[in-house]
Design a protein around this motif. Structure first.
Motif, mmCIF file in Angstrom:
data_model
loop_
_atom_site.group_PDB
_atom_site.id
_atom_site.type_symbol
_atom_site.label_atom_id
_atom_site.label_comp_id
_atom_site.label_asym_id
_atom_site.label_seq_id
_atom_site.Cartn_x
_atom_site.Cartn_y
_atom_site.Cartn_z
ATOM 1 N N ILE A 1 0.868 -1.188 0.000
ATOM 2 C CA ILE A 1 0.000 0.000 0.000
ATOM 3 C C ILE A 1 0.904 1.238 0.000
ATOM 4 C CG2 ILE A 1 -1.599 1.331 1.477
ATOM 5 C CD1 ILE A 1 -2.828 -1.385 2.294
ATOM 6 N N ARG A 2 0.637 2.154 -0.930
ATOM 7 C CA ARG A 2 1.480 3.352 -1.042
ATOM 8 C C ARG A 2 1.170 4.306 0.120
ATOM 9 N NH1 ARG A 2 1.855 8.326 -3.839
ATOM 10 N NH2 ARG A 2 3.908 8.590 -4.817
ATOM 11 N N VAL A 3 2.200 5.040 0.549
ATOM 12 C CA VAL A 3 2.005 5.944 1.700
ATOM 13 C C VAL A 3 2.446 7.370 1.366
ATOM 14 C CG1 VAL A 3 2.509 6.370 4.139
ATOM 15 C CG2 VAL A 3 2.532 4.013 3.269
ATOM 16 N N ARG A 4 1.513 8.290 1.584
ATOM 17 C CA ARG A 4 1.838 9.726 1.504
ATOM 18 C C ARG A 4 1.951 10.219 2.934
ATOM 19 N NH1 ARG A 4 -1.643 14.895 -0.724
ATOM 20 N NH2 ARG A 4 -0.221 14.830 -2.452
ATOM 21 N N GLY A 5 2.900 11.091 3.213
ATOM 22 C CA GLY A 5 3.035 11.660 4.562
ATOM 23 C C GLY A 5 2.800 13.159 4.520
ATOM 24 N N TYR A 6 1.736 13.601 5.194
ATOM 25 C CA TYR A 6 1.443 15.042 5.244
ATOM 26 C C TYR A 6 2.205 15.687 6.401
ATOM 27 C CZ TYR A 6 -2.904 15.353 2.391
ATOM 28 O OH TYR A 6 -3.842 15.395 1.393
ATOM 29 N N ILE A 7 2.713 16.886 6.157
ATOM 30 C CA ILE A 7 3.223 17.718 7.262
ATOM 31 C C ILE A 7 2.400 19.009 7.261
ATOM 32 C CG2 ILE A 7 5.216 18.821 8.337
ATOM 33 C CD1 ILE A 7 7.028 17.005 6.630
ATOM 34 N N SER A 8 1.433 19.056 8.169
ATOM 35 C CA SER A 8 0.599 20.257 8.256
ATOM 36 C C SER A 8 1.399 21.389 8.901
ATOM 37 C CB SER A 8 -0.640 19.986 9.110
ATOM 38 O OG SER A 8 -1.529 19.179 8.399
ATOM 39 N N CYS A 9 0.890 22.588 8.735
ATOM 40 C CA CYS A 9 1.504 23.797 9.318
ATOM 41 C C CYS A 9 2.940 23.988 8.844
ATOM 42 C CB CYS A 9 1.452 23.763 10.848
ATOM 43 S SG CYS A 9 -0.212 23.624 11.485
ATOM 44 N N SER A 10 3.248 23.513 7.650
ATOM 45 C CA SER A 10 4.609 23.651 7.127
ATOM 46 C C SER A 10 4.970 25.108 6.862
ATOM 47 C CB SER A 10 4.750 22.876 5.811
ATOM 48 O OG SER A 10 4.834 21.501 6.064
ATOM 49 N N LEU A 11 3.954 25.941 6.704
ATOM 50 C CA LEU A 11 4.233 27.348 6.381
ATOM 51 C C LEU A 11 3.544 28.297 7.362
ATOM 52 C CD1 LEU A 11 4.038 26.607 2.635
ATOM 53 C CD2 LEU A 11 5.895 27.990 3.580
ATOM 54 N N GLY A 12 3.186 27.783 8.515
ATOM 55 C CA GLY A 12 2.544 28.632 9.525
ATOM 56 C C GLY A 12 1.503 27.834 10.284
#
Ligand code: HMG
Ligand code: MG
Length: 297
Positions: A136-147
Motif C-alpha cells: 500500500i502506497r504511503v503519503r506523509g502530510y506535514i501540516s503547518c509547514s508554512l505557519g
C-alpha cells in the motif's frame, strides 16, 4: 529551471472539503460526487479519512463509502489514516494508498491527533511498515509547514527534520501543507529549496489552502522549482476543524485553468471538473469558490 511539462493533481475535495462542512452529506451524495470527479481525468482522488467519528463526524461513513465506491482502475482512491486502527479498517476495505498526517507544530498536532510530533512519528512507523508489507502506497502530510494557527511562524528547518524522518520511515511522497493558507511565494520557495535538499523533488507534493488568496501564486512559484504534485479541491472546498480561521483549498478548476494556460499537461477536462464542483455546491447550497467557474457559467 523551466516549468514541468506534466503535473499530477491530487483532488482532496471529498476528504478535506467535506470534513469541514457543517452540513452532513449523505453517503449517496458523496458517492455521486466522487463519480463525477472520476469522469474528469483526475489520477488521484482523496476520498475520506479512517479517523475517529467523534473528531470528524462528517466522515464517519468512511467504511461504507469506500466499499460502495464505483472505482475506475486508472484512478487511485486514497484515504487518510491516523493510526493502526484506521489502517486496519482501510486495508480491510481495499484502500491502495493511505495518507498519514503529522505537523510541524506541536500545538496543532496535539489538537488534531492528540499526541506530540515525536509520538506521531513513532506510531506511524508501524503503520508505514504494515502498509509497505501490504504493498500500500504511503503519503506523509506535514501540516503547518508554512505557519500554524496556534504558534504562528514555523522555521523551515523544523519541516525539513520531519520530512527526513517520514522519508526514512518509508513514505513514498511527502506533502507539505499550508494548512492556514498564509504563505507567500517567496516563503513557499524557501521551504521547497530546503526540503528538496533532503527529499527528491519528484516525491514532494504541495497542499495550499487559499485563505489569503496566495495559492495560485505559490503553485506558480514552486512549479519553477520543479515540483510536479499539487493538491486542490473542486470549488475551493476545504479546511480543517482544528485550524481555526483557515478557509478552503485552492480550487481545482482555477489550478487546471492556470496549467492549461501555461501549456502544462494535467489530463483533466476543465468542463467536467466544473460540473463536479457544481454538483456538490448545489447540494451544499453554497456559491462556488472557483473564480473560473464564476466567470464561465
Ligand atoms: P484520541 O482522541 O487520542 O483517542 O484519538 P483514542 O485513540 O483513545 O480514541 C478515541 C475514540 O476514537 C475511541 O472510540 C476509538 O475507538 C476511536 P470510543 O472508544 O471512545 O468509542 N478511534 C477511531 N475510530 C475510527 N477510526 C480510527 C480511530 N482511532 C481511534 N482510526 C485520533 C486519536 C488520532 C484517532 C483522533 O484524534 C483523530 O481521529 N484525529 C483525526 C483528526 C482529523 O482527521 N483532522 C483533519 C485531517 S488533517 C488536515 O485536514 C490537514 C491536511 O489537510 C493537510 C493540511 O491542510 O495541512 C491533511
Ligand atoms: Mg488541508
Amino acid at each position: 529551471m523551466s516549468l514541468p511539462e506534466k503535473i499530477k493533481l491530487v483532488e482532496v475535495g471529498p476528504r478535506d472539503g467535506l470534513q469541514n462542512e457543517s452540513r452532513s452529506v449523505p453517503t449517496a451524495i458523496k458517492l455521486e460526487f466522487i463519480k463525477c470527479l472520476s469522469q474528469t481525468g483526475l489520477q488521484v482522488i482523496e476520498t475520506t479519512s479512517f479517523v475517529s467519528k467523534k473528531k470528524i463526524p462528517q466522515l464517519a461513513d468512511h467504511k461504507e463509502l469506500f466499499q460502495a465506491l464505483d472505482k475506475n482502475n486508472n484512478i487511485t482512491y486514497s484515504a487518510l489514516v491516523p493510526n493502526m486502527q484506521g489502517f486496519i479498517t482501510a486495508k480491510q476495505v481495499g484502500v491502495t494508498e493511505i495518507a498519514i498526517f503529522t505537523a510541524a507544530s506541536e500545538s496543532f498536532t496535539g489538537h488534531n491527533i492528540n499526541c506530540s510530533i515525536a509520538q506521531s512519528l513513532q506510531n506511524y512507523g508501524s503503520v508505514i511498515s504494515a502498509a509497505k508489507a501490504a504493498h500500500i502506497r504511503v503519503r506523509g502530510y506535514i501540516s503547518c509547514s508554512l505557519g500554524c494557527p496556534y504558534e504562528g511562524h514555523i522555521a523551515p528547518q523544523k519541516v525539513v527534520d520531519i520530512a527526513e524522518k517520514l522519508w526514512a520511515l518509508g513514505c513514498d511522497e511527502i506533502c507539505l501543507g499550508d494548512t492556514i493558507g498564509i504563505a507567500t511565494a517567496n516563503e513557499a520557495q524557501l521551504l521547497v529549496d530546503a526540503v528538496k535538499k533532503k527529499i527528491p523533488r519528484e516525491h514532494i507534493a504541495l497542499h495550499f489552502h487559499d485563505t489569503y488568496g496566495q495559492a495560485l501564486a505559490n503553485i506558480y512559484a514552486t512549479l519553477q522549482q520543479g515540483i510536479t504534485i499539487f493538491d486542490c479541491s473542486v470549488s475551493g472546498l476545504g479546511g480543517c476543524p482544528y485550524a481555526p480561521g483557515a478557509t478552503g483549498n485552492v480550487a481545482s478548476e482555477d489550478v487546471v485553468y492556470m496549467l492549461n494556460g501555461l501549456g502544462i499537461e494535467t489530463g483533466i477536462d476543465l468542463d467536467k471538473l466544473i460540473v463536479a464542483g457544481q454538483y456538490i455546491d448545489k447540494f451544499l447550497q453554497r456559491n462556488t469558490g472557483s473564480k473560473v467557474t464564476r466567470a464561465l457559467r
